[in-house]
Motif scaffolding. Structure first.
Motif, PDB file in Angstrom:
ATOM      1  N   GLY A 141     130.981  86.180 100.449  1.00  0.00           N
ATOM      2  CA  GLY A 141     130.402  86.355  99.112  1.00  0.00           C
ATOM      3  C   GLY A 141     131.357  86.103  97.966  1.00  0.00           C
ATOM      4  N   GLY A 142     132.465  85.432  98.221  1.00  0.00           N
ATOM      5  CA  GLY A 142     133.455  85.226  97.166  1.00  0.00           C
ATOM      6  C   GLY A 142     133.500  83.839  96.586  1.00  0.00           C
ATOM      7  N   ASP A 143     132.482  83.029  96.856  1.00  0.00           N
ATOM      8  CA  ASP A 143     132.584  81.627  96.464  1.00  0.00           C
ATOM      9  C   ASP A 143     132.291  81.349  94.993  1.00  0.00           C
ATOM     10  OD1 ASP A 143     129.900  82.127  96.785  1.00  0.00           O
ATOM     11  OD2 ASP A 143     129.541  80.449  98.124  1.00  0.00           O
ATOM     12  N   SER A 144     132.130  82.371  94.175  1.00  0.00           N
ATOM     13  CA  SER A 144     131.992  82.128  92.740  1.00  0.00           C
ATOM     14  C   SER A 144     133.360  82.053  92.064  1.00  0.00           C
ATOM     15  CB  SER A 144     131.150  83.229  92.092  1.00  0.00           C
ATOM     16  OG  SER A 144     131.793  84.482  92.245  1.00  0.00           O
ATOM     17  N   ARG A 145     134.412  82.441  92.761  1.00  0.00           N
ATOM     18  CA  ARG A 145     135.775  82.374  92.219  1.00  0.00           C
ATOM     19  C   ARG A 145     136.389  81.009  92.495  1.00  0.00           C
ATOM     20  NH1 ARG A 145     139.219  87.677  93.963  1.00  0.00           N
ATOM     21  NH2 ARG A 145     137.710  89.273  93.407  1.00  0.00           N
ATOM     22  N   PRO A 146     137.247  80.549  91.608  1.00  0.00           N
ATOM     23  CA  PRO A 146     137.992  79.337  91.933  1.00  0.00           C
ATOM     24  C   PRO A 146     138.957  79.596  93.088  1.00  0.00           C
ATOM     25  CG  PRO A 146     138.519  80.105  89.701  1.00  0.00           C
ATOM     26  CD  PRO A 146     137.548  81.073  90.288  1.00  0.00           C
ATOM     27  N   LEU A 147     139.222  78.570  93.848  1.00  0.00           N
ATOM     28  CA  LEU A 147     140.221  78.600  94.909  1.00  0.00           C
ATOM     29  C   LEU A 147     141.428  77.832  94.392  1.00  0.00           C
ATOM     30  CD1 LEU A 147     140.919  79.299  97.900  1.00  0.00           C
ATOM     31  CD2 LEU A 147     140.000  77.035  98.487  1.00  0.00           C
ATOM     32  N   VAL A 148     142.616  78.437  94.438  1.00  0.00           N
ATOM     33  CA  VAL A 148     143.819  77.804  93.915  1.00  0.00           C
ATOM     34  C   VAL A 148     144.889  77.721  94.991  1.00  0.00           C
ATOM     35  CG1 VAL A 148     143.371  78.467  91.513  1.00  0.00           C
ATOM     36  CG2 VAL A 148     144.710  79.993  92.974  1.00  0.00           C
ATOM     37  N   ALA A 149     145.731  76.714  94.864  1.00  0.00           N
ATOM     38  CA  ALA A 149     146.875  76.539  95.765  1.00  0.00           C
ATOM     39  C   ALA A 149     148.051  76.061  94.935  1.00  0.00           C
ATOM     40  CB  ALA A 149     146.542  75.532  96.867  1.00  0.00           C
ATOM     41  N   PHE A 150     149.255  76.426  95.349  1.00  0.00           N
ATOM     42  CA  PHE A 150     150.457  76.137  94.586  1.00  0.00           C
ATOM     43  C   PHE A 150     151.566  75.538  95.446  1.00  0.00           C
ATOM     44  CE2 PHE A 150     148.299  79.789  92.648  1.00  0.00           C
ATOM     45  CZ  PHE A 150     148.043  79.285  91.376  1.00  0.00           C
ATOM     46  N   PRO A 151     151.359  74.338  96.002  1.00  0.00           N
ATOM     47  CA  PRO A 151     152.441  73.721  96.775  1.00  0.00           C
ATOM     48  C   PRO A 151     153.565  73.237  95.858  1.00  0.00           C
ATOM     49  CG  PRO A 151     150.591  72.226  96.614  1.00  0.00           C
ATOM     50  CD  PRO A 151     150.155  73.517  95.981  1.00  0.00           C
TER      51      PRO A 151
ATOM     52  N   ARG B  39     161.097  83.871  96.472  1.00  0.00           N
ATOM     53  CA  ARG B  39     162.204  84.115  97.411  1.00  0.00           C
ATOM     54  C   ARG B  39     163.560  84.027  96.716  1.00  0.00           C
ATOM     55  NH1 ARG B  39     160.209  81.090 102.992  1.00  0.00           N
ATOM     56  NH2 ARG B  39     158.317  82.314 103.212  1.00  0.00           N
ATOM     57  N   GLY B  40     163.615  84.595  95.511  1.00  0.00           N
ATOM     58  CA  GLY B  40     164.878  84.728  94.814  1.00  0.00           C
ATOM     59  C   GLY B  40     165.375  83.519  94.054  1.00  0.00           C
ATOM     60  N   ALA B  41     164.557  82.479  93.930  1.00  0.00           N
ATOM     61  CA  ALA B  41     164.970  81.293  93.183  1.00  0.00           C
ATOM     62  C   ALA B  41     163.737  80.680  92.512  1.00  0.00           C
ATOM     63  CB  ALA B  41     165.632  80.279  94.112  1.00  0.00           C
ATOM     64  N   ASP B  42     163.984  79.852  91.510  1.00  0.00           N
ATOM     65  CA  ASP B  42     162.869  79.169  90.862  1.00  0.00           C
ATOM     66  C   ASP B  42     162.262  78.144  91.809  1.00  0.00           C
ATOM     67  OD1 ASP B  42     163.024  80.571  88.511  1.00  0.00           O
ATOM     68  OD2 ASP B  42     164.083  79.003  87.402  1.00  0.00           O
ATOM     69  N   LEU B  43     160.948  78.010  91.722  1.00  0.00           N
ATOM     70  CA  LEU B  43     160.204  77.035  92.515  1.00  0.00           C
ATOM     71  C   LEU B  43     159.203  76.377  91.581  1.00  0.00           C
ATOM     72  CD1 LEU B  43     159.863  76.045  95.497  1.00  0.00           C
ATOM     73  CD2 LEU B  43     158.003  77.702  95.693  1.00  0.00           C
ATOM     74  N   THR B  44     159.227  75.061  91.503  1.00  0.00           N
ATOM     75  CA  THR B  44     158.284  74.330  90.663  1.00  0.00           C
ATOM     76  C   THR B  44     157.133  73.860  91.545  1.00  0.00           C
ATOM     77  OG1 THR B  44     160.038  73.671  89.164  1.00  0.00           O
ATOM     78  CG2 THR B  44     157.981  72.411  89.046  1.00  0.00           C
ATOM     79  N   MET B  45     155.937  74.279  91.153  1.00  0.00           N
ATOM     80  CA  MET B  45     154.750  74.059  91.981  1.00  0.00           C
ATOM     81  C   MET B  45     153.658  73.358  91.188  1.00  0.00           C
ATOM     82  SD  MET B  45     154.754  77.979  93.375  1.00  0.00           S
ATOM     83  CE  MET B  45     155.260  78.559  91.759  1.00  0.00           C
ATOM     84  N   ASN B  46     152.871  72.571  91.898  1.00  0.00           N
ATOM     85  CA  ASN B  46     151.649  72.025  91.321  1.00  0.00           C
ATOM     86  C   ASN B  46     150.568  73.091  91.375  1.00  0.00           C
ATOM     87  OD1 ASN B  46     152.476  69.416  90.621  1.00  0.00           O
ATOM     88  ND2 ASN B  46     152.212  68.693  92.710  1.00  0.00           N
ATOM     89  N   GLU B  47     149.698  73.102  90.380  1.00  0.00           N
ATOM     90  CA  GLU B  47     148.542  74.000  90.352  1.00  0.00           C
ATOM     91  C   GLU B  47     147.309  73.182  90.733  1.00  0.00           C
ATOM     92  OE1 GLU B  47     148.480  77.046  86.856  1.00  0.00           O
ATOM     93  OE2 GLU B  47     149.268  75.148  86.100  1.00  0.00           O
ATOM     94  N   TRP B  48     146.729  73.511  91.863  1.00  0.00           N
ATOM     95  CA  TRP B  48     145.511  72.858  92.343  1.00  0.00           C
ATOM     96  C   TRP B  48     144.374  73.872  92.285  1.00  0.00           C
ATOM     97  CZ3 TRP B  48     145.223  67.774  93.872  1.00  0.00           C
ATOM     98  CH2 TRP B  48     146.418  67.104  94.090  1.00  0.00           C
ATOM     99  N   VAL B  49     143.196  73.432  91.897  1.00  0.00           N
ATOM    100  CA  VAL B  49     142.058  74.352  91.789  1.00  0.00           C
ATOM    101  C   VAL B  49     140.780  73.669  92.276  1.00  0.00           C
ATOM    102  CG1 VAL B  49     141.552  73.745  89.373  1.00  0.00           C
ATOM    103  CG2 VAL B  49     140.813  75.964  90.279  1.00  0.00           C
ATOM    104  N   LEU B  50     139.932  74.487  92.870  1.00  0.00           N
ATOM    105  CA  LEU B  50     138.598  74.053  93.271  1.00  0.00           C
ATOM    106  C   LEU B  50     137.628  75.037  92.640  1.00  0.00           C
ATOM    107  CD1 LEU B  50     136.948  72.088  95.012  1.00  0.00           C
ATOM    108  CD2 LEU B  50     137.118  73.740  96.860  1.00  0.00           C
ATOM    109  N   ASP B  51     136.926  74.595  91.618  1.00  0.00           N
ATOM    110  CA  ASP B  51     135.932  75.423  90.940  1.00  0.00           C
ATOM    111  C   ASP B  51     134.563  75.121  91.502  1.00  0.00           C
ATOM    112  OD1 ASP B  51     137.208  77.005  88.891  1.00  0.00           O
ATOM    113  OD2 ASP B  51     137.693  75.115  87.899  1.00  0.00           O
ATOM    114  N   GLY B  52     133.716  76.140  91.571  1.00  0.00           N
ATOM    115  CA  GLY B  52     132.316  75.929  91.917  1.00  0.00           C
ATOM    116  C   GLY B  52     132.103  75.317  93.274  1.00  0.00           C
TER     117      GLY B  52
END
Length: 169
Positions: A113-123, A150-163
């Motif tokens: 029942g959670g599919d109204s929220r966006p799904l995000v990933a941060f590789p 994990r104790g250091a900066d990490l630069t990540m892409n923001e990916w999202v799947l809405d709806g």
């Protein structure tokens, strides 16, 4: 090709976290964790499954355990979302397993029942394999962020799947 299935994380799955805790497997995550941190992660996964605060799974390829995927609630861009993350062991990489696991994860979110929220990933931005999984799974690249991990900066892409509850599959 063998079927891909997900099963909830269990007490017997600690070995999988140890197998994934190598320099090669964590190169895009600021390096390996200590044995104590791996044990803590395993305990968190078990607690998440027990309490329902997150859904953590083992990825199975046929009869073999080949990785892990999960999702948990986050606050992202001032809205409730589910964040996902995964790994696939080296011997099973390059077979489309992670992408198929993301599809199964989306089905699980819908069934819960959670599919109204966006799904995000941060590789991490320099992780071509995980960024390709996001693209193939239908997520859209919407930005880049840098955060401490994990104790250091990490630069990540923001990916999202809405709806995604309205997807055609």
């Amino acid at each position: 090709m063998a079927d891909i299935t997900l099963r909830l994380w269990s007490e017997d799955d600690l070995w999988l976290l140890h197998r994934a805790n190598t320099a090669e497997m964590t190169a895009h995550l600021n390096g390996p964790e200590s044995d104590a941190e791996v044990a803590d992660r395993h305990a968190r996964y078990l607690r998440y499954v027990e309490t329902g605060e997150a859904r953590m799974f083992v990825i199975r390829h046929g009869t073999q355990e080949v990785g892990s995927i999960g999702y948990w609630s986050v606050r992202w861009r001032e809205q409730d979302a589910f964040e996902t993350g995964w790994f696939v062991l080296p011997e099973a990489q390059g077979q489309g397993i992670a992408g198929r696991a993301v599809g199964l994860l989306r089905d699980d979110i819908s069934s819960q029942g959670g599919d109204s929220r966006p799904l995000v990933a941060f590789p991490e931005t320099d992780n071509p394999a995980s960024n390709a999984v996001c693209r193939r799974a239908g997520l859209q690249l919407v930005g880049t962020i840098t955060a401490s991990f994990r104790g250091a900066d990490l630069t990540m892409n923001e990916w999202v799947l809405d709806g995604y509850e309205r997807r055609g599959s």
